[in-house]
Structure formats: C-alpha cells, structure tokens
Motif scaffolding. Structure first.
Motif, PDB file in Angstrom:
ATOM      1  N   MET A  73       0.812  -1.332  -0.054  1.00  0.00           N
ATOM      2  CA  MET A  73       0.142   0.098  -0.008  1.00  0.00           C
ATOM      3  C   MET A  73       0.820   1.193  -0.086  1.00  0.00           C
ATOM      4  SD  MET A  73      -3.409  -0.718   2.232  1.00  0.00           S
ATOM      5  CE  MET A  73      -2.572  -1.233   3.856  1.00  0.00           C
ATOM      6  N   ILE A  74       2.221   0.961   0.231  1.00  0.00           N
ATOM      7  CA  ILE A  74       3.143   2.281   0.159  1.00  0.00           C
ATOM      8  C   ILE A  74       2.886   2.852  -1.131  1.00  0.00           C
ATOM      9  CG2 ILE A  74       5.179   1.141  -0.494  1.00  0.00           C
ATOM     10  CD1 ILE A  74       6.485   2.761   1.754  1.00  0.00           C
ATOM     11  N   GLY A  75       2.737   2.253  -2.217  1.00  0.00           N
ATOM     12  CA  GLY A  75       2.456   3.141  -3.330  1.00  0.00           C
ATOM     13  C   GLY A  75       1.390   4.174  -3.344  1.00  0.00           C
ATOM     14  N   TYR A  76       0.430   4.049  -2.744  1.00  0.00           N
ATOM     15  CA  TYR A  76      -0.455   5.183  -2.474  1.00  0.00           C
ATOM     16  C   TYR A  76       0.001   6.393  -1.909  1.00  0.00           C
ATOM     17  CZ  TYR A  76      -4.254   2.009  -3.631  1.00  0.00           C
ATOM     18  OH  TYR A  76      -5.210   1.142  -4.304  1.00  0.00           O
ATOM     19  N   LEU A  77       1.156   6.557  -1.445  1.00  0.00           N
ATOM     20  CA  LEU A  77       1.981   7.758  -0.983  1.00  0.00           C
ATOM     21  C   LEU A  77       2.310   8.524  -2.411  1.00  0.00           C
ATOM     22  CD1 LEU A  77       4.187   6.627   1.934  1.00  0.00           C
ATOM     23  CD2 LEU A  77       2.137   7.674   1.979  1.00  0.00           C
ATOM     24  N   VAL A  78       2.634   7.632  -3.353  1.00  0.00           N
ATOM     25  CA  VAL A  78       2.829   8.309  -4.632  1.00  0.00           C
ATOM     26  C   VAL A  78       1.522   9.084  -5.152  1.00  0.00           C
ATOM     27  CG1 VAL A  78       3.728   8.164  -7.008  1.00  0.00           C
ATOM     28  CG2 VAL A  78       4.770   6.915  -5.057  1.00  0.00           C
ATOM     29  N   ASN A  79       0.446   8.289  -5.542  1.00  0.00           N
ATOM     30  CA  ASN A  79      -0.720   8.469  -6.127  1.00  0.00           C
ATOM     31  C   ASN A  79      -1.633   7.170  -6.292  1.00  0.00           C
ATOM     32  OD1 ASN A  79      -0.595   7.159  -8.977  1.00  0.00           O
ATOM     33  ND2 ASN A  79       0.829   8.780  -9.451  1.00  0.00           N
ATOM     34  N   PRO A  80      -2.813   7.314  -6.398  1.00  0.00           N
ATOM     35  CA  PRO A  80      -3.742   6.265  -6.537  1.00  0.00           C
ATOM     36  C   PRO A  80      -3.522   5.321  -7.434  1.00  0.00           C
ATOM     37  CG  PRO A  80      -4.942   8.069  -5.989  1.00  0.00           C
ATOM     38  CD  PRO A  80      -3.710   8.442  -6.512  1.00  0.00           C
ATOM     39  N   ALA A  81      -2.890   5.595  -8.616  1.00  0.00           N
ATOM     40  CA  ALA A  81      -2.689   4.821  -9.719  1.00  0.00           C
ATOM     41  C   ALA A  81      -1.771   3.841  -9.483  1.00  0.00           C
ATOM     42  CB  ALA A  81      -2.410   5.514 -11.001  1.00  0.00           C
ATOM     43  N   ILE A  82      -0.463   4.276  -9.087  1.00  0.00           N
ATOM     44  CA  ILE A  82       0.637   3.679  -8.735  1.00  0.00           C
ATOM     45  C   ILE A  82       0.341   2.547  -7.343  1.00  0.00           C
ATOM     46  CG2 ILE A  82       3.120   3.755  -7.830  1.00  0.00           C
ATOM     47  CD1 ILE A  82       3.418   6.175  -9.689  1.00  0.00           C
ATOM     48  N   GLY A  83      -0.464   2.969  -6.453  1.00  0.00           N
ATOM     49  CA  GLY A  83      -0.677   2.558  -5.519  1.00  0.00           C
ATOM     50  C   GLY A  83      -1.769   1.251  -5.769  1.00  0.00           C
ATOM     51  N   ALA A  84      -2.471   1.403  -6.857  1.00  0.00           N
ATOM     52  CA  ALA A  84      -3.441   0.276  -7.116  1.00  0.00           C
ATOM     53  C   ALA A  84      -2.746  -0.755  -7.775  1.00  0.00           C
ATOM     54  CB  ALA A  84      -4.368   0.781  -8.079  1.00  0.00           C
ATOM     55  N   VAL A  85      -1.799  -0.472  -8.757  1.00  0.00           N
ATOM     56  CA  VAL A  85      -0.899  -1.406  -9.548  1.00  0.00           C
ATOM     57  C   VAL A  85      -0.054  -2.096  -8.301  1.00  0.00           C
ATOM     58  CG1 VAL A  85       1.076  -1.479 -11.180  1.00  0.00           C
ATOM     59  CG2 VAL A  85      -0.993  -0.012 -11.808  1.00  0.00           C
TER      60      VAL A  85
END
Length: 114
Positions: free
Chosen positions: A41-53
């Motif tokens: 879930m750390i990807g959500y710190l960048v943005n929702p698209a990267i977090g989701a992938v």
C-alpha cells in the motif's frame, strides 16, 4: 452473491492455513507474516494509480501460487511459505470485502466500494 464469494474466500484462507501447517515452521510465523503483503500500500503515497498497480500485483493470488509452486520445484520451504502467505493474505482480504483496487481510489475495489 457476496456471501457466497466471501465463504469461498474463507475456505481458501483455511486451506492456506492447512498448507502452512504442513511446513516445518513454528505456528507463530503465520500470524507474524500475514499482514506483510500490505506493505504494498506504500504506493498510495505516490498516487492512487501507482498504489493500485502495486497493491494489485502483490494481492493477485496467481503470484502467491506461482511463488509457492516455484518453492515446490526448487524444494525451498521459504518460497513455499512466501507463496502461502501471499495467497492466504489475499483470501483473508477478500473475505473482509477488500478486493483488487481500481486506479481512481483505494476505496474503489473489485468487490464494490468500501
């Protein structure tokens, strides 16, 4: 339908616990590792698209199965454990209603909105 899907996921989660019990690890490894995949879930710190992938890659049951099978082929208990944990975590999440994520929002999942 949601109840049927959740019951199917629960049975898969219980199957993963059984498979874990067949490995040579102390029982406490399972609860100690079961939430590790949520680091994705750390990807959500960048943005929702990267977090989701990133979230969807780690929570895809096929990844857990592939890693577990690789562990079987190589005779690696550690890889089998990693595969079981990934699979079990994904089943546990889906039992609680957390599906794979859409790129617009963490709360928009394959199982509906949280």
């Amino acid at each position: 339908m949601k109840t049927l899907l959740k019951s199917e996921e629960l049975i898969q989660f219980l199957g993963a616990i059984y498979l874990f019990s067949r490995l040579n690890f102390a029982w406490w490894w399972f609860p100690a590792l079961i939430l590790v995949p949520d680091i994705s879930m750390i990807g959500y710190l960048v943005n929702p698209a990267i977090g989701a992938v990133l979230y969807n890659i780690v929570h895809h049951k096929g990844l857990g199965i592939a890693i577990g099978l690789l562990g079987l082929m190589l005779g690696s208990q550690n890889l089998i454990l990693a595969g079981i944990i990934l699979f079990a975590h994904s089943s546990m999440d889906r039992t609680m209603g957390y599906g794979l994520k859409y790129v617009d929002s963490f709360k928009h999942t394959s199982l509906g909105n949280l």
